[in-house]
Write a protein that holds these residues in place. Structure first.
Motif, PDB file in Angstrom:
ATOM      1  N   PRO A 236      47.434  28.881  42.503  1.00 45.45           N
ATOM      2  CA  PRO A 236      46.467  28.619  41.472  1.00 45.45           C
ATOM      3  C   PRO A 236      45.354  27.710  41.914  1.00 45.45           C
ATOM      4  N   SER A 237      45.534  26.564  42.561  1.00 47.73           N
ATOM      5  CA  SER A 237      44.555  25.644  42.769  1.00 47.73           C
ATOM      6  C   SER A 237      43.408  26.302  43.680  1.00 47.73           C
ATOM      7  N   ILE A 238      43.659  27.058  44.664  1.00 47.23           N
ATOM      8  CA  ILE A 238      42.608  27.700  45.372  1.00 47.23           C
ATOM      9  C   ILE A 238      41.812  28.886  44.403  1.00 47.23           C
ATOM     10  N   ARG A 239      42.669  29.424  43.669  1.00 49.06           N
ATOM     11  CA  ARG A 239      42.184  30.278  42.611  1.00 49.06           C
ATOM     12  C   ARG A 239      41.084  29.446  41.716  1.00 49.06           C
ATOM     13  N   ASP A 240      41.469  28.370  41.244  1.00 45.61           N
ATOM     14  CA  ASP A 240      40.651  27.514  40.433  1.00 45.61           C
ATOM     15  C   ASP A 240      39.211  27.384  40.945  1.00 45.61           C
ATOM     16  N   ALA A 241      39.277  27.089  42.573  1.00 45.42           N
ATOM     17  CA  ALA A 241      38.275  26.541  43.276  1.00 45.42           C
ATOM     18  C   ALA A 241      37.308  27.804  43.222  1.00 45.42           C
ATOM     19  N   VAL A 242      37.900  29.204  43.588  1.00 45.80           N
ATOM     20  CA  VAL A 242      37.155  30.451  43.720  1.00 45.80           C
ATOM     21  C   VAL A 242      36.370  30.788  42.439  1.00 45.80           C
ATOM     22  N   ILE A 243      37.061  30.494  41.331  1.00 46.68           N
ATOM     23  CA  ILE A 243      36.519  30.771  40.169  1.00 46.68           C
ATOM     24  C   ILE A 243      35.067  29.946  39.782  1.00 46.68           C
ATOM     25  N   GLU A 244      35.283  28.316  40.126  1.00 46.49           N
ATOM     26  CA  GLU A 244      34.108  27.665  40.229  1.00 46.49           C
ATOM     27  C   GLU A 244      33.144  28.271  40.803  1.00 46.49           C
ATOM     28  N   LEU A 245      33.330  28.520  42.158  1.00 51.56           N
ATOM     29  CA  LEU A 245      32.397  29.203  43.181  1.00 51.56           C
ATOM     30  C   LEU A 245      31.629  30.247  42.224  1.00 51.56           C
ATOM     31  N   ALA A 246      32.381  31.268  41.872  1.00 55.09           N
ATOM     32  CA  ALA A 246      32.091  32.635  41.416  1.00 55.09           C
ATOM     33  C   ALA A 246      31.210  32.188  39.899  1.00 55.09           C
ATOM     34  N   ARG A 247      31.791  31.118  39.232  1.00 56.31           N
ATOM     35  CA  ARG A 247      30.738  30.816  38.114  1.00 56.31           C
ATOM     36  C   ARG A 247      29.550  30.217  38.465  1.00 56.31           C
ATOM     37  N   THR A 248      29.727  29.445  39.548  1.00 53.35           N
ATOM     38  CA  THR A 248      28.229  29.031  40.200  1.00 53.35           C
ATOM     39  C   THR A 248      26.977  30.166  40.459  1.00 53.35           C
ATOM     40  N   GLU A 249      27.802  31.065  41.116  1.00 55.20           N
ATOM     41  CA  GLU A 249      27.076  32.151  41.730  1.00 55.20           C
ATOM     42  C   GLU A 249      26.756  33.255  40.705  1.00 55.20           C
TER      43      GLU A 249
END
Length: 675
Positions: free
Chosen positions: A265-278
């Motif tokens: 979950p913590s890694i998924r949250d980080a990937v979501i932030e990257l996807a939101r930024t991109e």
């Protein structure tokens, strides 16, 4: 007012206040959504009308602090709701299993020798479900304990449930961001694709690889002998993500390899932030992807607590820019007329289900598929598990860039378009569990780039318009083939199977001799029976239901009258994997001689009448390393004979083979060679 259906508008009229007062007096539990979506907007509205006095300034500061705390509370509530659904689902399965076992015990005449084994199997299934239920409950408890302990000064005793070590979210995000920056080429957008999947989802590698092919992140025609396939390239990406700790493998049973993965979950949250930024996807405040494609080239179909919103999807000019449309969890695809008409640039349409849960996805009719005529850039189309699609429109043949067509589990599909041969770039065609298809169009033999074909039907018809197995031998790139043979067409199959020796590149072969490939879920059979009954009433052209719709106790025996077994010229097959479903004979045919299968590594046999793995009773040895034996009531041998047949055996899985009792296997019927 139900607990799930709430007023979510602000207090702009006295009527809403009265509705809320009535709700509060009802005595129902007040969920977080009422506070977050009703009360907080009202606070904001009142403060915005105030002046700049010190009291109002202080109120604004307090409001900002409250809003910061609401985000983790909202995520915790969402996790609890998901946990509640998972627990309810597990309990339902347990209840259905109990009813099913009780029915079997009443209707099947079990001998005393079999009653003990029946009871043991029943208890093992129950233990497995209860174990998964315990994991779900404990996992949710740990998460809630972890979050509440951060704000509590109460010391934890040794007997209480200890929360895991607190995860530094900021640190995880920084690490994932650094890994992301260090990824080469198309690996970056491939990683961002994980942001679409729900928390703790088990994701099949095949689903992601097909998506990557559709987007163009992986692109190869695989026309050269030394050129890598898309699966090989995709597996390299997965291996790199595994080595970097971004994902972890998910093993089914104790199998030595994993075809699925999970993300913390913590890694998924980080990937979501990257996807939101991109701007890879648009996300709501809880990190869930949305159907809004006004600020992104990708959109998702997401079913909310309030229900489906597919009908409300607007017709916008920005639809022309959509590259991908992914169905996350929507069951009802009731699109507005012509909604797809503007999607001329779309490359990926993942409308079917992506997970292993066998629920059906419904559409009103096939009208929405007419929009395919405008999708000249479409590379990946998945309708997996979508019902009420009786045929594909001829317009799909205009999608000349289509690489992957997944029709798996389209239970109403009756035929493919004759012009399918114009899809020259098609590499993957999956028609597995399309029970109503009775023949293959001749155009299949023109798909020169086809690598994977599942659900090929050996037809009893002799018309020149039907594709025969021999026609496929010309497809030089075909490496994976799945065949269905009707149990009543043994003689036709005998002639057709003669051509298997011509398939020089074929590595994986699956053959089913039954109308039922696998035991479908109960609701799927009921749905299919309902559909056939409607057709009987409407068309009156079928005089009796096919055996696939009969109750299990009324199904004819899988054994067939002794006939000449399929006789194939003694030419070696280059198979690495062989999967046989409901093999109708008791002995191995000539083409299954171990001497003709010198490269075979995996042998899976499920159901049927096979009683001996030797050829004509002659002892022989296989090169196979993995063996799975399921539902073989007549197969009989001891452990010494098994090891003699498979001297290179590394993994064995035995499920419900009543004459096989290997003490070397664990409670799940699995044996693995120790390193």
């Amino acid at each position: 007012m139900s607990r799930r259906t709430l007023v979510t508008t602000s207090f702009k009229t006295p009527y809403v206040s009265l509705d809320l007062l009535s709700y509060l007096k009802s005595g129902q539990v007040t969920p977080f959504q009422v506070f977050n979506d009703v009360i907080m907007p009202d606070f904001k509205d009142h403060i915005s009308k105030g002046n700049n006095s010190p009291n109002n300034a202080a109120a604004r500061g307090i409001l900002e602090e409250i809003e910061k705390d609401l985000d983790p509370i909202g995520k915790a509530c969402e996790r609890f709701q998901k946990w509640e659904v998972e627990v309810s689902s597990a309990i339902k399965k347990l209840a259905y299993q109990s009813l099913d076992d009780a029915f079997r015990e009443r209707t099947e005449a079990l001998e005393n020798t079999n009653r003990a084994k029946f009871l043991r199997d029943k208890l093992e299934k129950t233990r497995s479900l209860v174990s998964r239920l315990k994991e779900s409950v404990c996992s949710a408890s740990i998460k809630m304990s972890d979050e509440t302990s951060k704000d509590s000064d109460t010391p934890q005793t040794g007997e209480e449930l200890q929360p895991p070590k607190e995860i530094d979210i900021v640190k995880v995000r920084r690490e994932i961001e650094e890994i992301y920056k260090g990824l080469e080429g198309k690996r970056r957008p491939c990683l961002l694709c994980f942001s679409m999947f729900p928390e703790d989802a088990v994701i099949k590698k095949k689903v992601l690889i097909h998506w990557w092919v559709g987007e163009g992140f992986i692109d190869t025609s695989a026309t050269g002998e030394s050129q890598e396939t898309v699966e090989e390239i995709g597996n390299k990406f997965f291996k790199e993500f595994l080595e970097k700790g971004i994902i972890e493998p998910f093993y089914k049973r104790s199998r030595p390899s994993a075809d699925s993965c999970k993300m913390q979950p913590s890694i998924r949250d980080a990937v979501i932030e990257l996807a939101r930024t991109e701007n890879f996807f648009d996300f709501d405040r809880n990190g869930n992807p949305t159907e809004d494609f006004s600020c992104s080239e990708r959109a998702c179909l997401v079913r909310t607590i309030e229900g489906s919103n597919v009908r409300e999807l607007p017709l916008l000019s920005s639809q022309e820019n959509v590259q991908s449309l992914i169905n996350v969890n929507e069951h009802d695809l009731y699109f507005r007329p012509n909604w797809f008409s503007k999607m001329k640039s779309v490359k990926v349409l993942q409308l079917g289900r992506w997970h292993s849960d066998k629920h059906l996805i419904e559409v009103e009719d096939c009208e929405f598929l007419k929009g395919l005529k405008n999708m000249r850039e479409l590379r990946y189309l998945s309708l997996r598990g979508v019902s009420r699609i009786t045929e594909l429109p001829a317009s799909i043949c205009k999608a000349r860039n289509l690489r992957i067509l997944n029709l798996n589990g389209c239970c109403d599909l009756e035929k493919l378009p004759r012009g399918i041969g114009s899809l020259k770039k098609l590499t993957h065609l999956d028609m597995y569990e399309c029970y109503l298809i009775s023949g293959m169009p001749k155009g299949l033999s023109l798909l020169s780039n086809l690598q994977v074909l599942k659900g090929f039907v050996i037809s009893k018809r002799s018309g020149s318009q039907d594709c025969k197995l021999d026609d496929l031998s010309k497809l030089e790139n075909l490496r994976k083939l799945s065949i269905h043979i009707d149990r009543n067409q043994a003689k036709t199959a005998e002639r057709e199977l003669n051509s298997l020796a011509k398939f020089k590149k074929l590595q994986s072969l699956s053959i089913s001799w039954s109308r039922i490939y696998d035991k479908p879920a109960t609701h799927s059979l009921q749905t299919l029976q309902r559909i056939v009954t409607k057709k009987l009433t409407r068309a009156k052209r079928i005089t009796k239901l096919p055996s696939m719709f009969m109750a299990p106790e009324k199904l004819p025996s899988m054994s067939m009258a002794p006939e000449k077994l399929p006789s194939i010229p003694e030419s070696p097959l280059h198979l690495e994997k062989l999967d046989l479903h409901y093999f109708p004979h008791s002995t191995m045919p000539d083409w299954l001689k171990p001497t003709l299968l010198g490269k075979l590594k995996k042998l899976y046999i499920r159901g049927g009448s096979l009683s001996d793995l030797c050829h004509n009773g002659i002892n022989c040895t296989w090169t196979v390393q993995m063996v799975r034996l399921k539902f073989l009531d007549e197969l009989e041998m001891d452990w010494e004979k098994l090891r003699g047949l498979f001297p290179k055996l590394c993994y064995l899985e035995v499920v419900k083979c009543r004459k096989l009792d290997f003490k070397q296997c664990d409670v799940n019927g699995v044996w693995k060679e120790e390193d």
